[in-house]
Design a protein around this motif. Structure first.
Motif, PDB file in Angstrom:
ATOM      1  N   GLU A  96       0.115  11.360  18.940  1.00 22.18           N
ATOM      2  CA  GLU A  96       0.935  12.359  17.511  1.00 22.18           C
ATOM      3  C   GLU A  96       0.235  11.546  16.530  1.00 22.18           C
ATOM      4  O   GLU A  96       0.554  11.055  15.424  1.00 22.18           O
ATOM      5  N   TYR A 116      13.941   2.326  12.630  1.00 24.63           N
ATOM      6  CA  TYR A 116      13.267   1.327  13.008  1.00 24.63           C
ATOM      7  C   TYR A 116      13.187   0.135  11.332  1.00 24.63           C
ATOM      8  O   TYR A 116      13.835  -1.344  12.219  1.00 24.63           O
ATOM      9  N   LYS A 134       4.985  -0.396  16.869  1.00 26.16           N
ATOM     10  CA  LYS A 134       6.222  -0.553  15.825  1.00 26.16           C
ATOM     11  C   LYS A 134       7.180   0.801  15.649  1.00 26.16           C
ATOM     12  O   LYS A 134       8.394   1.430  15.605  1.00 26.16           O
ATOM     13  N   LEU A 135       7.017   2.041  15.161  1.00 29.06           N
ATOM     14  CA  LEU A 135       7.497   3.348  15.128  1.00 29.06           C
ATOM     15  C   LEU A 135       7.801   3.783  16.420  1.00 29.06           C
ATOM     16  O   LEU A 135       8.514   4.933  16.686  1.00 29.06           O
ATOM     17  N   LYS A 136       7.445   3.517  17.417  1.00 33.34           N
ATOM     18  CA  LYS A 136       7.310   4.320  19.155  1.00 33.34           C
ATOM     19  C   LYS A 136       6.501   5.692  18.526  1.00 33.34           C
ATOM     20  O   LYS A 136       7.619   6.151  19.575  1.00 33.34           O
ATOM     21  N   PHE A 137       5.710   6.324  18.080  1.00 32.18           N
ATOM     22  CA  PHE A 137       5.077   7.462  17.844  1.00 32.18           C
ATOM     23  C   PHE A 137       4.506   7.420  19.862  1.00 32.18           C
ATOM     24  O   PHE A 137       4.269   6.313  20.433  1.00 32.18           O
ATOM     25  N   ARG A 151       8.560  13.563  10.447  1.00 32.61           N
ATOM     26  CA  ARG A 151       8.868  11.993  11.371  1.00 32.61           C
ATOM     27  C   ARG A 151       8.074  10.870  11.446  1.00 32.61           C
ATOM     28  O   ARG A 151       8.914  10.102  11.997  1.00 32.61           O
ATOM     29  N   LYS A 203      11.588   7.733  11.713  1.00 29.29           N
ATOM     30  CA  LYS A 203      11.373   7.053  12.900  1.00 29.29           C
ATOM     31  C   LYS A 203      11.141   5.738  11.825  1.00 29.29           C
ATOM     32  O   LYS A 203      11.536   4.093  12.040  1.00 29.29           O
TER      33      LYS A 203
END
Lengths: 232, 232
Positions: B96, A119, B89-92, A111, A115
């Motif tokens: 998570e 990015y 930044k990675l929008k987790f 995952r 991502k």
DNA sequence: AATCGAAGTTAAATTTGACTGATTATTTAC
DNA sequence: GTAAATAATCAGTCAAATTTAACTTCGATT
């Protein structure tokens, strides 16, 4: 399925060796690549073979299975995406990222990598010009040859350089060669195989580069130049 | 000096336990924290002691030396900076990131972490509200208490929540509690210690939360509220 | 002060990945 | 086609980190 860092490093080494040299890789070559002893390699090859990651025939050599290749490509994908991150986002120089990426490539999270890819806006090449495999393991291969093998007079474009030698990368910085640079081969010195080249930048500079350097720069025959020649 | 991931994990565990409980930590507590056996802990404590990272007295317990504490704080710094990266930044989602950060925290590169810090604009807190130690290991500590111990009627602000339980974080998302949320304690149910709270958002919502939840939310007495009270 | 149970420790065995030294295959040279 | 050189493997060890099982130590209670 999950693999140890050691296993992943072996698969990656076999992948790189079978790219540059032949499909089938020798025990000694792997040992040298990984700075380890041939006996250790034999042990690991047995293990990888039992996991169906490599085709291994004692005394004959080893090659990757489909499964092994897909694991190797996944590691390569991670390594190269992290390199892009380090250079583009964290502002590392291109000669500083290899070591850190060697660690980051073993982080386990599908995952996160997808991502990271988003990015970074789906980069196709890493900072050294090496292609980044996609999710499925497809990899763009353009026809390249080492600068050392280009004929006199030819104009070429730098496609990629070895990422594992920081000294080389620093040298290239200094003489003004980067990915995409256009070079023209002026003369080959018979004595030691050095090349005299013109580096086209804001102004054209002439340089003498050793075989050691020219063997580690991959180039393509410049297309625009080709067309121009055709047109004549 | 470099330490193995196992050594780093033990130091981090001892650090966390000596924060929440007492300075001196027991073998069994460490074993539980790391999902390992007390026997393994004994072995490792001997090793860490010989490296002057912990003060260890057989049968008595263990505490971090200055050196051990600074290593632990460095790991915590890395973990929390990576968590900020993953979320911002990675929008987790905040539930998570813990697992991945557990891996990333062991990457060795002082330089990278300082560049990451710059890139993230020197964050002081991670996505769960935990403070990020600075380069020197200084860490902001505000006076907090678990939500479970707040008195009836008090208005508090959520400072941090445990990052290691994804279920808790998902639950908090669902009921609309996040870092910075203002809560008022309405009633404590004697039977099981559940709390009835008002969650102040665009509109105020009333909720019943179990002790399990309220023990894992750290809050401060709301300052604005305090001033308002003083003003009266 | 003797004892019992919990907490903690040691000892022995396992797993992973490596190394050394000895041995066996394979190639190359004649 | 055989001997020497090269390559690869095997057997035995080692180190790190763990586990299980058996043994101490502590301290609370009687």
């Amino acid at each position: 399925m999950d693999f140890s860092s050691a296993e992943e490093n072996y698969l990656k080494a076999i992948y790189h060796l079978s790219e540059t040299d032949s499909e089938i890789v020798s025990t000694n070559a792997i040992a040298e690549e990984l700075n380890t002893k041939p006996a250790s390699v034999s042990d690991m090859l047995k293990k990888l073979s039992s996991k169906n990651l490599v085709n291994y025939i004692r005394y004959k050599g080893v090659s990757l299975t489909e499964k092994g290749k897909s694991v190797a490509l996944w590691i390569v994908r991670k390594h190269r995406l992290w390199e892009v991150f380090l250079v583009e986002k964290l502002k590392f120089n291109w000669d500083e990222v290899h070591e850190v990426a060697e660690q980051l490539e073993h982080i386990k999270s599908r995952r996160m990598i997808e991502k990271l890819d988003v990015y970074l806006n789906f980069p196709k090449f890493d900072p050294h010009g090496d292609p980044i495999p996609d999710k499925e393991g497809n990899i763009a291969i353009l026809p390249t040859l080492p600068l050392s093998e280009v004929s006199i007079g030819e104009v070429v474009k730098v496609v990629s350089v070895s990422d594992s030698d920081a000294n080389l990368l620093q040298y290239l910085d200094k003489v003004g060669i980067s990915i995409g640079s256009e070079l023209q081969i002026v003369e080959r010195i018979a004595f030691d195989g050095s090349l005299e080249i013109n580096i086209k930048g804001s102004e054209t500079v002439s340089r003498l580069v050793s075989p050691q350097v020219s063997q580690n720069i991959l180039v393509t025959i410049d297309n625009k130049q080709k067309k121009a020649l055709k047109g004549k």
